[in-house]
Motif scaffolding. Structure first.
Motif, short mmCIF file in Angstrom:
data_model
loop_
_atom_site.label_atom_id
_atom_site.label_comp_id
_atom_site.label_asym_id
_atom_site.label_seq_id
_atom_site.Cartn_x
_atom_site.Cartn_y
_atom_site.Cartn_z
N ASP A 269 0.83 -1.21 0.00
CA ASP A 269 0.00 0.00 0.00
C ASP A 269 0.86 1.25 0.00
O ASP A 269 0.52 2.26 -0.64
CB ASP A 269 -0.92 0.01 1.23
CG ASP A 269 -2.01 -1.05 1.14
OD1 ASP A 269 -2.32 -1.49 0.01
OD2 ASP A 269 -2.55 -1.44 2.19
N THR A 270 1.98 1.21 0.72
CA THR A 270 2.89 2.37 0.75
C THR A 270 3.48 2.63 -0.63
O THR A 270 3.52 3.78 -1.10
CB THR A 270 4.03 2.12 1.76
OG1 THR A 270 3.48 1.92 3.06
CG2 THR A 270 4.98 3.31 1.79
N VAL A 271 3.93 1.55 -1.29
CA VAL A 271 4.48 1.70 -2.64
C VAL A 271 3.40 2.21 -3.59
O VAL A 271 3.65 3.10 -4.43
CB VAL A 271 5.04 0.36 -3.16
CG1 VAL A 271 5.46 0.48 -4.62
CG2 VAL A 271 6.22 -0.07 -2.31
N GLY A 272 2.17 1.69 -3.46
CA GLY A 272 1.08 2.16 -4.30
C GLY A 272 0.77 3.62 -4.06
O GLY A 272 0.40 4.35 -5.00
N GLY A 273 0.94 4.09 -2.81
CA GLY A 273 0.69 5.50 -2.50
C GLY A 273 1.70 6.43 -3.13
O GLY A 273 1.42 7.63 -3.32
N TRP A 274 2.88 5.91 -3.47
CA TRP A 274 3.89 6.74 -4.13
C TRP A 274 3.55 7.00 -5.60
O TRP A 274 4.12 7.90 -6.22
CB TRP A 274 5.27 6.06 -4.07
CG TRP A 274 5.80 5.91 -2.68
CD1 TRP A 274 5.43 6.62 -1.57
CD2 TRP A 274 6.82 5.00 -2.24
NE1 TRP A 274 6.12 6.22 -0.47
CE2 TRP A 274 7.00 5.21 -0.84
CE3 TRP A 274 7.60 4.03 -2.87
CZ2 TRP A 274 7.92 4.49 -0.08
CZ3 TRP A 274 8.51 3.30 -2.13
CH2 TRP A 274 8.67 3.53 -0.76
N LEU A 275 2.65 6.20 -6.16
CA LEU A 275 2.31 6.31 -7.58
C LEU A 275 0.81 6.55 -7.71
O LEU A 275 0.03 5.60 -7.88
CB LEU A 275 2.71 5.03 -8.32
CG LEU A 275 4.19 4.63 -8.24
CD1 LEU A 275 4.39 3.22 -8.79
CD2 LEU A 275 5.04 5.64 -9.01
N PRO A 276 0.38 7.78 -7.62
CA PRO A 276 -1.06 8.08 -7.65
C PRO A 276 -1.74 7.61 -8.93
O PRO A 276 -2.90 7.19 -8.92
CB PRO A 276 -1.11 9.61 -7.54
CG PRO A 276 0.22 10.01 -7.02
CD PRO A 276 1.19 9.00 -7.48
N VAL A 277 -1.03 7.67 -10.05
CA VAL A 277 -1.65 7.32 -11.33
C VAL A 277 -1.87 5.81 -11.45
O VAL A 277 -2.93 5.36 -11.87
CB VAL A 277 -0.78 7.82 -12.51
CG1 VAL A 277 -1.39 7.39 -13.84
CG2 VAL A 277 -0.63 9.34 -12.45
N GLY A 279 -1.42 3.52 -8.82
CA GLY A 279 -1.28 3.03 -7.46
C GLY A 279 -1.84 1.64 -7.26
O GLY A 279 -1.21 0.78 -6.63
N ALA A 280 -3.04 1.40 -7.80
CA ALA A 280 -3.68 0.09 -7.62
C ALA A 280 -2.85 -1.02 -8.28
O ALA A 280 -2.66 -2.10 -7.70
CB ALA A 280 -5.09 0.11 -8.20
N ALA A 281 -2.36 -0.75 -9.50
CA ALA A 281 -1.55 -1.74 -10.20
C ALA A 281 -0.24 -2.01 -9.46
O ALA A 281 0.18 -3.16 -9.32
CB ALA A 281 -1.26 -1.27 -11.63
N ALA A 282 0.38 -0.93 -8.96
CA ALA A 282 1.64 -1.09 -8.23
C ALA A 282 1.42 -1.88 -6.95
O ALA A 282 2.23 -2.74 -6.59
CB ALA A 282 2.23 0.29 -7.92
N THR A 283 0.32 -1.60 -6.26
CA THR A 283 0.01 -2.34 -5.03
C THR A 283 -0.16 -3.82 -5.31
O THR A 283 0.37 -4.68 -4.59
CB THR A 283 -1.28 -1.79 -4.39
OG1 THR A 283 -1.09 -0.41 -4.06
CG2 THR A 283 -1.64 -2.56 -3.12
N TRP A 284 -0.90 -4.15 -6.37
CA TRP A 284 -1.11 -5.56 -6.73
C TRP A 284 0.21 -6.23 -7.10
O TRP A 284 0.47 -7.36 -6.67
CB TRP A 284 -2.08 -5.65 -7.89
CG TRP A 284 -2.43 -7.07 -8.24
CD1 TRP A 284 -3.45 -7.81 -7.73
CD2 TRP A 284 -1.73 -7.93 -9.16
NE1 TRP A 284 -3.44 -9.09 -8.27
CE2 TRP A 284 -2.40 -9.19 -9.15
CE3 TRP A 284 -0.62 -7.76 -9.97
CZ2 TRP A 284 -1.98 -10.26 -9.93
CZ3 TRP A 284 -0.19 -8.84 -10.75
CH2 TRP A 284 -0.88 -10.06 -10.73
N ILE A 285 1.03 -5.56 -7.88
CA ILE A 285 2.31 -6.14 -8.32
C ILE A 285 3.21 -6.41 -7.13
O ILE A 285 3.82 -7.48 -7.02
CB ILE A 285 3.00 -5.20 -9.33
CG1 ILE A 285 2.21 -5.18 -10.65
CG2 ILE A 285 4.44 -5.65 -9.59
CD1 ILE A 285 2.71 -4.14 -11.63
#
Length: 316
Positions: A269-277, A279-285
């Motif tokens: 979730d923290t990593v996803g928060g760094w990428l607003p555009v 974020g959901a994809a980054a969190t899942w990855i």
């Protein structure tokens, strides 16, 4: 009379709406269950072509058909009734059984990684390629039997994962979803396998064409098949580690050992928060990657224990 007919039509409409809603629920549950078992499905599709290696091309499709029938029997006749009995009478065992299955997936994935890293150049990928049988019928029967046995394990994982996704549904929905998942996955896996194993034959046929474009397509298919099989193997192994790791982490949460899953989810979730555009994809990855790493570590520990008890030679 007219009011009675109208009331009957209302009842029919209500039943139709209920049936439609049930079908929607079944479809959604089947999609969830099927997606959760993607790792096992990919590995199944990657493993099966090895069972037709070394046989006459004319026998490849009949052998795949025999394996597909065995796989369907495994899922529908053996595993589906067992899954329903488990859900009806021993539902508290679903999570522990899923965790055991997840541990097995982690073991299988880690074993593949260890074998790949320790294999010498030119060493065979499978002992099936050197079975000491000269009779083609005996060799074919042996390979089919081995494939169906392997499929029983993979199918058990698929059905267990599917049951875990719909454990709170009624028994009718569970039965239909498990049946749909079993049939659809079998068709998809062995349909894909049939295409894969015949790709080189089609390519060789097209490569003999006098037309340059068609000949080029044939050459491409012939060259692409080894790459496709290698890619499927890598993706299948990664998916097994990811799915197995996720199952174990989810089971830890169920049994009150959620510190590690919460740590992984929090970091993702923290990593996803760094990428607003994205974020959901980054969190899942990140979640999937860390679950895969956890699965690899756990699987490697099981591999070491297995090799210590059984021995590396017997383990393979």
């Amino acid at each position: 009379m007219a009011s009675g007919i109208l009331a009957l039509l209302d009842d029919v409409a209500a039943i139709a709406k209920l049936a439609t809603a049930s079908l929607d629920d079944i479809g959604a549950a089947a999609m969830r269950a099927g997606s959760k078992s993607a790792g096992v499905v990919i590995d199944d599709a990657a493993v099966t072509p090895a069972y037709v290696t070394g046989l006459e091309p004319v026998r490849e499709l009949p052998i795949i058909w025999r394996i597909a029938k065995g796989s369907l029997f495994n899922k529908v006749v053996i595993l589906l009734p067992l899954a329903l009995l488990l859900s009806a009478f021993l539902p508290f065992l679903i999570t522990p059984i899923l965790m055991l299955g997840g541990a097995y997936l982690c073991y299988e994935g880690a074993e593949k990684v260890v074998e790949k890293l320790s294999r010498k150049d030119g060493e065979a990928d499978s002992e099936l390629d050197h079975l000491p049988y000269e009779d083609p019928k005996e060799l074919e029967d042996k390979k089919v039997a081995g494939a169906v046995r392997t499929d029983l394990i993979l199918s058990a994982e698929i059905m267990a994962i599917a049951l875990g996704e719909i454990s709170d549904s009624n028994i009718f929905t569970q039965a239909v979803v498990l049946l749909v998942v079993g049939v659809v996955i079998t068709i998809c896996v062995y349909g894909a396998v049939a295409i894969i194993v015949k790709m080189d034959d089609v390519g060789l046929h097209l490569a003999k064409s006098d037309r340059g474009f068609i000949s080029s397509v044939g050459d491409f298919l012939v060259r692409a098949m080894p790459i496709l099989l290698a890619t499927l193997s890598v993706v299948g192994t990664a998916a097994m580690l990811w799915v197995g790791g996720q199952i174990i982490l989810h089971g830890m949460e169920v049994f009150g050992l959620g510190w590690l899953p919460h740590l992984i989810h929090g970091f993702a979730d923290t990593v996803g928060g760094w990428l607003p555009v994205a974020g959901a994809a980054a969190t899942w990855i990140v979640n999937a990657a860390l679950a895969g790493v956890f699965g690899l570590v756990l699987g490697y520990i099981i591999v070491l224990i297995h090799h210590r008890i059984v021995g590396p030679k017997e383990a393979h």
